[in-house]
Design a protein around this motif. Sequence first.
Motif, PDB file in Angstrom:
ATOM      1  N   PRO A 228       0.822  -1.215   0.000  1.00 10.49           N
ATOM      2  CA  PRO A 228       0.000   0.000   0.000  1.00 10.49           C
ATOM      3  C   PRO A 228       0.854   1.262   0.000  1.00 10.49           C
ATOM      4  N   ILE A 229       0.317   2.291  -0.622  1.00 11.48           N
ATOM      5  CA  ILE A 229       1.001   3.589  -0.632  1.00 11.48           C
ATOM      6  C   ILE A 229       0.582   4.366   0.617  1.00 11.48           C
ATOM      7  N   PRO A 230       1.354   5.376   0.999  1.00  7.18           N
ATOM      8  CA  PRO A 230       0.989   6.162   2.180  1.00  7.18           C
ATOM      9  C   PRO A 230      -0.371   6.852   2.021  1.00  7.18           C
ATOM     10  N   GLU A 231      -0.926   7.218   3.143  1.00 10.42           N
ATOM     11  CA  GLU A 231      -2.217   7.921   3.166  1.00 10.42           C
ATOM     12  C   GLU A 231      -2.113   9.256   2.414  1.00 10.42           C
ATOM     13  N   PRO A 232      -3.241   9.751   1.883  1.00  8.10           N
ATOM     14  CA  PRO A 232      -3.237  10.995   1.110  1.00  8.10           C
ATOM     15  C   PRO A 232      -2.602  12.185   1.832  1.00  8.10           C
ATOM     16  N   ASP A 233      -2.833  12.329   3.140  1.00  6.83           N
ATOM     17  CA  ASP A 233      -2.256  13.474   3.841  1.00  6.83           C
ATOM     18  C   ASP A 233      -0.737  13.378   3.917  1.00  6.83           C
ATOM     19  N   VAL A 234      -0.214  12.152   4.042  1.00  8.50           N
ATOM     20  CA  VAL A 234       1.240  11.947   4.042  1.00  8.50           C
ATOM     21  C   VAL A 234       1.796  12.242   2.657  1.00  8.50           C
ATOM     22  N   LEU A 235       1.116  11.734   1.627  1.00  7.93           N
ATOM     23  CA  LEU A 235       1.558  11.972   0.245  1.00  7.93           C
ATOM     24  C   LEU A 235       1.532  13.456  -0.102  1.00  7.93           C
ATOM     25  N   ALA A 236       0.572  14.190   0.403  1.00 10.54           N
ATOM     26  CA  ALA A 236       0.478  15.624   0.111  1.00 10.54           C
ATOM     27  C   ALA A 236       1.716  16.360   0.621  1.00 10.54           C
ATOM     28  N   GLY A 237       2.177  16.012   1.809  1.00 11.88           N
ATOM     29  CA  GLY A 237       3.386  16.635   2.349  1.00 11.88           C
ATOM     30  C   GLY A 237       4.621  16.305   1.540  1.00 11.88           C
ATOM     31  N   ILE A 238       4.715  15.035   1.136  1.00 13.38           N
ATOM     32  CA  ILE A 238       5.851  14.599   0.319  1.00 13.38           C
ATOM     33  C   ILE A 238       5.827  15.321  -1.031  1.00 13.38           C
ATOM     34  N   LYS A 239       4.634  15.400  -1.638  1.00 11.35           N
ATOM     35  CA  LYS A 239       4.521  16.064  -2.939  1.00 11.35           C
ATOM     36  C   LYS A 239       4.915  17.538  -2.838  1.00 11.35           C
ATOM     37  N   ALA A 240       4.531  18.190  -1.770  1.00 11.04           N
ATOM     38  CA  ALA A 240       4.887  19.601  -1.594  1.00 11.04           C
ATOM     39  C   ALA A 240       6.405  19.762  -1.517  1.00 11.04           C
ATOM     40  N   GLU A 241       7.072  18.899  -0.754  1.00 13.46           N
ATOM     41  CA  GLU A 241       8.538  18.960  -0.656  1.00 13.46           C
ATOM     42  C   GLU A 241       9.186  18.628  -1.995  1.00 13.46           C
ATOM     43  N   LEU A 242       8.617  17.660  -2.702  1.00 12.53           N
ATOM     44  CA  LEU A 242       9.142  17.275  -4.012  1.00 12.53           C
ATOM     45  C   LEU A 242       8.984  18.407  -5.015  1.00 12.53           C
ATOM     46  N   ASP A 243       7.874  19.109  -4.961  1.00  7.20           N
ATOM     47  CA  ASP A 243       7.663  20.262  -5.847  1.00  7.20           C
ATOM     48  C   ASP A 243       8.723  21.333  -5.601  1.00  7.20           C
ATOM     49  N   VAL A 244       9.062  21.576  -4.332  1.00  5.97           N
ATOM     50  CA  VAL A 244      10.096  22.561  -3.995  1.00  5.97           C
ATOM     51  C   VAL A 244      11.441  22.123  -4.570  1.00  5.97           C
ATOM     52  N   LEU A 245      11.793  20.851  -4.372  1.00  7.83           N
ATOM     53  CA  LEU A 245      13.073  20.347  -4.890  1.00  7.83           C
ATOM     54  C   LEU A 245      13.115  20.422  -6.415  1.00  7.83           C
ATOM     55  N   ASN A 246      12.035  20.024  -7.077  1.00  7.66           N
ATOM     56  CA  ASN A 246      12.012  20.097  -8.544  1.00  7.66           C
ATOM     57  C   ASN A 246      12.172  21.538  -9.015  1.00  7.66           C
ATOM     58  N   ARG A 247      11.564  22.491  -8.310  1.00  4.09           N
ATOM     59  CA  ARG A 247      11.709  23.902  -8.666  1.00  4.09           C
ATOM     60  C   ARG A 247      13.164  24.330  -8.497  1.00  4.09           C
ATOM     61  N   GLU A 248      13.813  23.902  -7.423  1.00  7.35           N
ATOM     62  CA  GLU A 248      15.218  24.241  -7.201  1.00  7.35           C
ATOM     63  C   GLU A 248      16.095  23.631  -8.300  1.00  7.35           C
ATOM     64  N   MET A 249      15.789  22.399  -8.718  1.00  3.80           N
ATOM     65  CA  MET A 249      16.540  21.771  -9.812  1.00  3.80           C
ATOM     66  C   MET A 249      16.356  22.556 -11.108  1.00  3.80           C
ATOM     67  N   LYS A 250      15.131  22.974 -11.377  1.00  3.24           N
ATOM     68  CA  LYS A 250      14.855  23.755 -12.590  1.00  3.24           C
ATOM     69  C   LYS A 250      15.581  25.093 -12.538  1.00  3.24           C
ATOM     70  N   ASP A 251      15.525  25.762 -11.390  1.00  3.98           N
ATOM     71  CA  ASP A 251      16.194  27.051 -11.241  1.00  3.98           C
ATOM     72  C   ASP A 251      17.710  26.917 -11.409  1.00  3.98           C
ATOM     73  N   ALA A 252      18.268  25.774 -11.001  1.00  2.57           N
ATOM     74  CA  ALA A 252      19.709  25.529 -11.130  1.00  2.57           C
ATOM     75  C   ALA A 252      20.086  25.051 -12.535  1.00  2.57           C
ATOM     76  N   GLY A 253      19.080  24.768 -13.374  1.00  2.27           N
ATOM     77  CA  GLY A 253      19.346  24.332 -14.745  1.00  2.27           C
ATOM     78  C   GLY A 253      19.751  22.875 -14.876  1.00  2.27           C
ATOM     79  N   VAL A 254      19.481  22.052 -13.855  1.00  6.46           N
ATOM     80  CA  VAL A 254      19.883  20.645 -13.914  1.00  6.46           C
ATOM     81  C   VAL A 254      18.716  19.726 -14.254  1.00  6.46           C
ATOM     82  N   TRP A 255      17.488  20.163 -14.004  1.00  2.00           N
ATOM     83  CA  TRP A 255      16.311  19.316 -14.198  1.00  2.00           C
ATOM     84  C   TRP A 255      16.044  19.104 -15.682  1.00  2.00           C
ATOM     85  N   VAL A 256      15.810  17.847 -16.078  1.00  4.15           N
ATOM     86  CA  VAL A 256      15.446  17.522 -17.456  1.00  4.15           C
ATOM     87  C   VAL A 256      14.008  17.015 -17.509  1.00  4.15           C
TER      88      VAL A 256
END
Length: 116
Positions: free
Chosen positions: A16-44
């Motif tokens: 089973p995958i984590p509960e929706p509230d747990v996933l929401a927190g992870i997704k928010a942190e992942l969105d921040v990291l992906n934005r930082e990767m994009k801003d640094a020019g490394v994200w493909v």
Amino acid sequence: MTQQQYLLSIYQPDGPIPEPDVLAGIKAELDVLNREMKDAGVWVFSAGLTPPSSATVLKARGRDVLVTDGPFTEGKEHLGGFTIIRAADLDEAMGWGSRLAGVLSPLSIEIRPFQG
């Protein structure tokens, strides 16, 4: 300086995958990291995958192609998603991979360079 592309593979346990509230927190942190990767020019590119049960495997047998439902291999973990980055070297890729591992703890991140 030529940059190498690296695949950051995210492995997750079957089950089973984590509960929706747990996933929401992870997704928010992942969105921040992906934005930082994009801003640094490394994200493909990055994406999550559907469960292994949704997989279809094709294997050539002479002129025929064998089609099998389900994952290619059975295991306790599966590829759950991935991110592709550009980095100057493995050390830089490991830095971003470490950040990804921190966001997705306790999941494992495998880093591999692309050929060529």
